[in-house]
Structure formats: C-alpha cells, structure tokens
Design an enzyme around this catalytic site. Structure first.
Site, mmCIF file in Angstrom:
data_model
loop_
_atom_site.group_PDB
_atom_site.id
_atom_site.type_symbol
_atom_site.label_atom_id
_atom_site.label_comp_id
_atom_site.label_asym_id
_atom_site.label_seq_id
_atom_site.Cartn_x
_atom_site.Cartn_y
_atom_site.Cartn_z
ATOM 1 C CB CYS A 60 -12.142 -15.500 -2.286
ATOM 2 S SG CYS A 60 -13.083 -14.866 -1.527
ATOM 3 C CE LYS A 72 -11.127 -3.957 -5.067
ATOM 4 N NZ LYS A 72 -12.174 -4.758 -5.260
ATOM 5 C CG ASN A 73 -15.938 -3.011 -4.925
ATOM 6 O OD1 ASN A 73 -14.528 -3.058 -5.117
ATOM 7 N ND2 ASN A 73 -15.790 -3.019 -3.733
ATOM 8 N NE ARG A 118 -16.921 -12.710 -2.786
ATOM 9 C CZ ARG A 118 -16.494 -12.128 -2.998
ATOM 10 N NH1 ARG A 118 -15.162 -11.614 -2.670
ATOM 11 N NH2 ARG A 118 -16.974 -10.658 -3.804
ATOM 12 N NE ARG A 178 -7.485 -8.460 -5.580
ATOM 13 C CZ ARG A 178 -8.491 -9.197 -5.576
ATOM 14 N NH1 ARG A 178 -8.689 -10.321 -4.658
ATOM 15 N NH2 ARG A 178 -10.113 -8.582 -5.968
ATOM 16 C CG ASP A 190 -15.665 -4.374 1.172
ATOM 17 O OD1 ASP A 190 -15.938 -5.127 1.325
ATOM 18 O OD2 ASP A 190 -16.097 -3.890 -0.269
HETATM 19 C C1 UD1 Z 1 -19.186 -6.629 -4.235
HETATM 20 C C2 UD1 Z 1 -17.962 -5.758 -3.728
HETATM 21 C C3 UD1 Z 1 -16.664 -7.144 -2.750
HETATM 22 C C4 UD1 Z 1 -18.080 -5.875 -1.223
HETATM 23 C C5 UD1 Z 1 -19.331 -7.117 -1.115
HETATM 24 C C6 UD1 Z 1 -20.348 -6.686 -0.151
HETATM 25 C C7 UD1 Z 1 -16.809 -5.782 -5.656
HETATM 26 C C8 UD1 Z 1 -16.174 -5.695 -6.726
HETATM 27 N N1 UD1 Z 1 -17.381 -6.642 -4.596
HETATM 28 O O1 UD1 Z 1 -18.849 -8.580 -4.023
HETATM 29 O O2 UD1 Z 1 -15.990 -5.796 -2.343
HETATM 30 O O3 UD1 Z 1 -17.209 -6.921 0.342
HETATM 31 O O4 UD1 Z 1 -20.086 -6.210 -2.641
HETATM 32 O O5 UD1 Z 1 -20.503 -5.524 0.226
HETATM 33 O O6 UD1 Z 1 -17.777 -4.180 -5.695
HETATM 34 N N2 UD1 Z 1 -25.019 -13.503 -3.076
HETATM 35 C C9 UD1 Z 1 -25.652 -14.135 -3.616
HETATM 36 N N3 UD1 Z 1 -25.239 -14.973 -4.546
HETATM 37 C C10 UD1 Z 1 -24.872 -14.022 -5.923
HETATM 38 C C11 UD1 Z 1 -24.461 -13.402 -5.230
HETATM 39 C C12 UD1 Z 1 -24.241 -13.149 -4.267
HETATM 40 O O7 UD1 Z 1 -26.237 -15.410 -2.486
HETATM 41 O O8 UD1 Z 1 -25.551 -14.936 -6.985
HETATM 42 C C13 UD1 Z 1 -24.846 -13.586 -1.503
HETATM 43 C C14 UD1 Z 1 -22.908 -13.410 -1.097
HETATM 44 O O9 UD1 Z 1 -22.862 -14.468 -0.814
HETATM 45 C C15 UD1 Z 1 -23.041 -11.827 -0.045
HETATM 46 C C16 UD1 Z 1 -24.405 -10.995 -0.399
HETATM 47 O O10 UD1 Z 1 -25.019 -11.795 -1.339
HETATM 48 O O11 UD1 Z 1 -24.006 -12.877 0.934
HETATM 49 C C17 UD1 Z 1 -23.264 -10.314 -0.961
HETATM 50 O O12 UD1 Z 1 -22.801 -10.210 -2.597
HETATM 51 P P1 UD1 Z 1 -22.499 -9.286 -3.416
HETATM 52 O O13 UD1 Z 1 -23.250 -7.762 -3.287
HETATM 53 O O14 UD1 Z 1 -22.615 -10.120 -4.754
HETATM 54 O O15 UD1 Z 1 -20.832 -9.038 -3.060
HETATM 55 P P2 UD1 Z 1 -20.346 -9.008 -4.580
HETATM 56 O O16 UD1 Z 1 -20.951 -7.910 -6.213
HETATM 57 O O17 UD1 Z 1 -19.252 -10.424 -5.074
#
Ligand code: UD1
Length: 427
Positions: free
Chosen positions: A116, A22-23, A121, A399, A307
């Site tokens: 969420c 999915k990701n 996030r 999902r 995850d």
């Molecule tokens: C992706 C995965 C999700 C997984 C997560 C962490 C997808 C669609 N989803 O989510 O299943 O749980 O990685 O492995 O691929 N952060 C910030 N600022 C930002 C973005 C992120 O501080 O602009 C922080 C987040 O709060 C978190 C960390 O960085 O603590 C990692 O998040 P991120 O890797 O961005 O997660 P997602 O891409 O949203």
C-alpha cells in the site's frame, strides 16, 4: 471526490471530543464473530473503515448495525468463510476475519493483501501463527486458503524483523482463544488496542494472561459470549489534535482521552515546544516558545508510533534547527515529504531517515492526500501555511478521522470540505 480548502494562520482554541480508536474497533468487530450471541461496541468511531469492516462481516454472514457511536454485531449467521479481494484491497484490516474463521468454521479463503502507499506490508507472521496452531495454509490465485479440523494450542513467537506485529498478535490471539489446550504467544504486541481486545475477549469468557506484556498465555475455551464493550479512545487522533494546537500556538483541550496511552507522543510534543497539561481523561495543549528540533525513531508501543510520524514532521518543518525522523516500522513511509516540500518545507529522505531543516514558514498549495496519516499531516500543514491549501483525495482522511474538518472548524480553523464541482470559498 471531496477536497478540503484550508486557510492557514488561525490559532485553534477550545475543547474537542476524541473519538473511539479505529485500530481497536476493527479487531473488536472481528472478535465479535467468535462469540455466541450479539456484542455491542460503544464509543465506536463513525468512519469509513468501520463501515468497510461492517460490510466484510455482513459478507461472511453476520448482521451488523452501525449507528451513532454504537456497533452491534450478531454473529448468528456467520457461516461463509470467504473475504474477497474487493474488500481486502479496500482495507487491509479485513484480514482480521481470518482468525475467527479458522476458530469457528475450520476453514478460510481470504484474499492476500498487497502493498500500500506506506510500503510493503507482509502477513507472514499471521500465517506463521495459524500454522503453529495446526492450520494448513496455501496461497493460490492471490487467496490465502487455510483449513484445520480443530486448532490446537502451541508455543511460538510472532516477533518479526521490526519487532512485534499488532495485526498478527490480534489475528492469532482470536484463533487461540478457542483452540484446544494452552497457547503461548511470545513477541506479542503491547499496544493499548491489543490490551483492549484482550479485555473484550476476557469479558467474553476467554482465559488470557499477560495483557500488555510480550508473552500471552491462553487457555482455550469452548465458547465465548457476546457482551457490551466500550472502545478505548483514539490515541492517534488525540496526538493529531495536540499537534494542531501546538503548531498554531492555540489553546486546545481534548476530552475523552487516555493520557496513559500517549506517553512517548506527549514527551516528544513537549520536546518540540508544546506545553501539555494532563487531567482526568483530558489533555490541554498550548505553546509559548519557538518550535525546537528533535531526533526521533518510530518504534512499537510504548515507543513513538509510526502513525504520528507525519504529523510530528510538520512541527519539525517549522522548528529552529534540523530534526531527524527515522522509520523503523515502515521504512518507505515518507510519501507526505514531497507534498510538504511543495508547501515550502525543506525535507530530505535518505534510507529510512528524513532530515527536516526548519524553515520560517509554509505556504498554501494544492497537495494530494495519499495515506491516512500523511493526509492528516497535510491538514496540519494547511492550518499554519500562509494562504489557501487545497487537499485533494480526502477520502483517505475519512477512513480514520471522524469528521476532522468539523472538529477542526469548531476550534476556529478555517477549513471547508468541497464536493466534486464546488469551488474554493473566499474566507
Ligand atoms: C497496525 C495499524 C497501523 C499502524 C501499524 C504499525 C491497525 C488496523 N493498523 O497495522 O495503523 O501503522 O500497526 O503501528 O491496527 N510485519 C511483518 N509480517 C507480518 C506483519 C507485520 O513483517 O506478518 C511487519 C510490518 O511490515 C511492520 C511491522 O511488522 O514493519 C508492524 O506491522 P503491524 O504491527 O502488523 O501493522 P498492522 O497491524 O498492519
């Protein structure tokens, strides 16, 4: 709303195919917007999130067909730079259209995602990257408004307080491949899903060095071409089925997996007592001895994935001793704890650490699915609990897990989906 009824105590045995990730699929679908001409993604999972992304792409003008493991994206009509709240609130990954919008249309209006079930996030790192590429960004009335006459390469870091961000790396990379000149992204995510995106973009004509390392060097190109790409296997679905085999003392072989993407997950499952044999694209799990406690921290790849934290917690809840599971990615991602405790687990959360005292048995109970992976953990708990477990709100599972109840049932699990109004079956 659908529910699952699971009667526990049946060891899982047999072979199960693992779906495409999915990701990986979600950013790949967005990346198809960057190309001239259609792209075909094969091995794509049949999931609600994939359908939602197809709706987002249709809303921005692309044509999308999702059919039997294949997603075809034709970006010819991509001309509408807007992703409204209705879509983004359903699925945060909708924000992946922001990079392609800036790269191809020079402007974007995308609803700002909120928090969420797994906590705050933020998306500051995505925005930091776009600004570094020359975009002007404002947040107004809950929308991100971004514009740029032409993206220009630059040198910046996307590392945040928890390390790298998968989402920011993917989104900003999608913008940088069509920017003018050279971009260097430091603190980039190393996850296999990012490497898959880089493979897709490179195949399309992008020039990217450093895949799988924390520094990506991109030479902007003028255009990319659509093509066919096979999505990598879902390492989290695979980990969930390994956990199910180990938990029930079964004998389960996963087909269509990439063991190289699952190093830390395999190591930890072995530490809790699973026996795992690796083959060519296969993994076989059995277990003879008792479950053992572990101490683990979630970390960006190649560390143990957040995850998989909830699923591992179910194994720990029946281990001979106390385990600790510390979240370094999402400190509040413990919503499954109170549901597992309803089933007889003994888990306490303090700060970002769950202490799991092993108990002898779990007992079936009505429980509520909350987020995707927490819901998968409740399915696992149901497989081993005495009696019947009723899981409400299984749309969270739909999902991200392709027909989980059919796959589990094919391995001998007593699991049944019930629609609204249907009652529990007597097994
Ligand atoms: C992706 C995965 C999700 C997984 C997560 C962490 C997808 C669609 N989803 O989510 O299943 O749980 O990685 O492995 O691929 N952060 C910030 N600022 C930002 C973005 C992120 O501080 O602009 C922080 C987040 O709060 C978190 C960390 O960085 O603590 C990692 O998040 P991120 O890797 O961005 O997660 P997602 O891409 O949203």
């Amino acid at each position: 709303m659908d529910r699952f009824y699971i009667t526990g105590g049946h060891p899982l045995r047999g072979t199960v195919p693992i779906s495409g990730a999915k990701n990986a699929t979600l950013p790949l679908m967005a990346a198809a917007l960057l190309c001239d001409g259609p792209s075909v993604l094969t091995n794509a999972p049949d999931l609600r999130d994939v359908d939602t992304m197809a709706q987002v792409l249709a809303a921005v003008g692309a044509s999308v067909t999702v059919d039997q493991g294949q997603v075809i994206v034709d970006p010819a009509g991509f001309d509408h730079p807007e992703a409204p709240y209705d879509m983004v609130r359903k699925m945060r990954a909708s924000i992946y259209v922001l990079g392609p919008m800036l790269a191809r249309l020079g402007c974007a209006k995308v609803s700002m995602p909120g928090g969420c079930a797994i906590g705050a996030r933020p998306i500051d790192l995505h925005l930091r990257g776009f600004e570094a590429l020359g975009a002007e960004i404002a947040i107004e009335h809950g929308d991100i408004l971004a514009k740029v006459p032409r993206l220009r390469g630059s040198d910046f870091s996307l590392s945040g307080p928890s390390g790298s961000s998968i989402g920011a790396t993917a989104n900003v990379l999608m913008a940088a491949v069509l920017a003018e000149g050279q971009t260097i992204i430091r603190g980039a995510a190393l996850e296999p899903e990012i490497v898959d995106l880089i493979d897709f973009l490179t195949q399309a004509g992008a020039q990217i060095e450093g895949a799988g390392t924390s520094t990506l060097t991109i030479e902007g190109v003028d255009s990319l071409s659509g093509h066919e790409h096979r999505v990598i296997p879902d390492r989290i679905e695979a980990g969930t089925f390994l956990a199910a085999g180990a938990l029930t003392k079964g004998d389960v072989t996963l087909e269509g997996v990439e063991p190289d993407h699952m190093g830390r997950t395999i190591e930890l499952l072995e530490e809790v007592g699973a026996d795992i044999e690796q083959g060519e694209g296969t993994l076989r799990v059995t277990r003879d001895g008792p479950l053992q406690p572990v101490a683990v921290r979630t970390l960006p790849y190649p560390g143990f994935p957040t995850d998989m934290q909830a699923q591992l917690m179910v194994l720990c809840s029946l281990a001979e001793g106390d385990s600790t599971l510390t979240e370094t990615i999402y400190p509040e991602r413990f919503i499954h704890v109170s549901e597992l405790n309803r089933m007889g687990a003994d888990i306490h959360v303090f700060s970002a650490t769950a202490t799991v005292r092993g108990v002898e048995r779990l007992s079936g109970a009505p429980v509520m699915a909350s987020d995707l992976r927490a819901s998968a953990a409740l399915v696992l708990a149901g497989l081993i609990a005495e009696g019947v477990t009723e899981i409400l709100r299984v749309y969270h599972i739909d999902r991200g897990y392709e027909r989980i109840e059919e796959k589990m049932a094919s391995l001998g699990a007593h699991i049944r989906r019930a629609g609204p109004g249907e009652v529990e079956v007597d097994w």
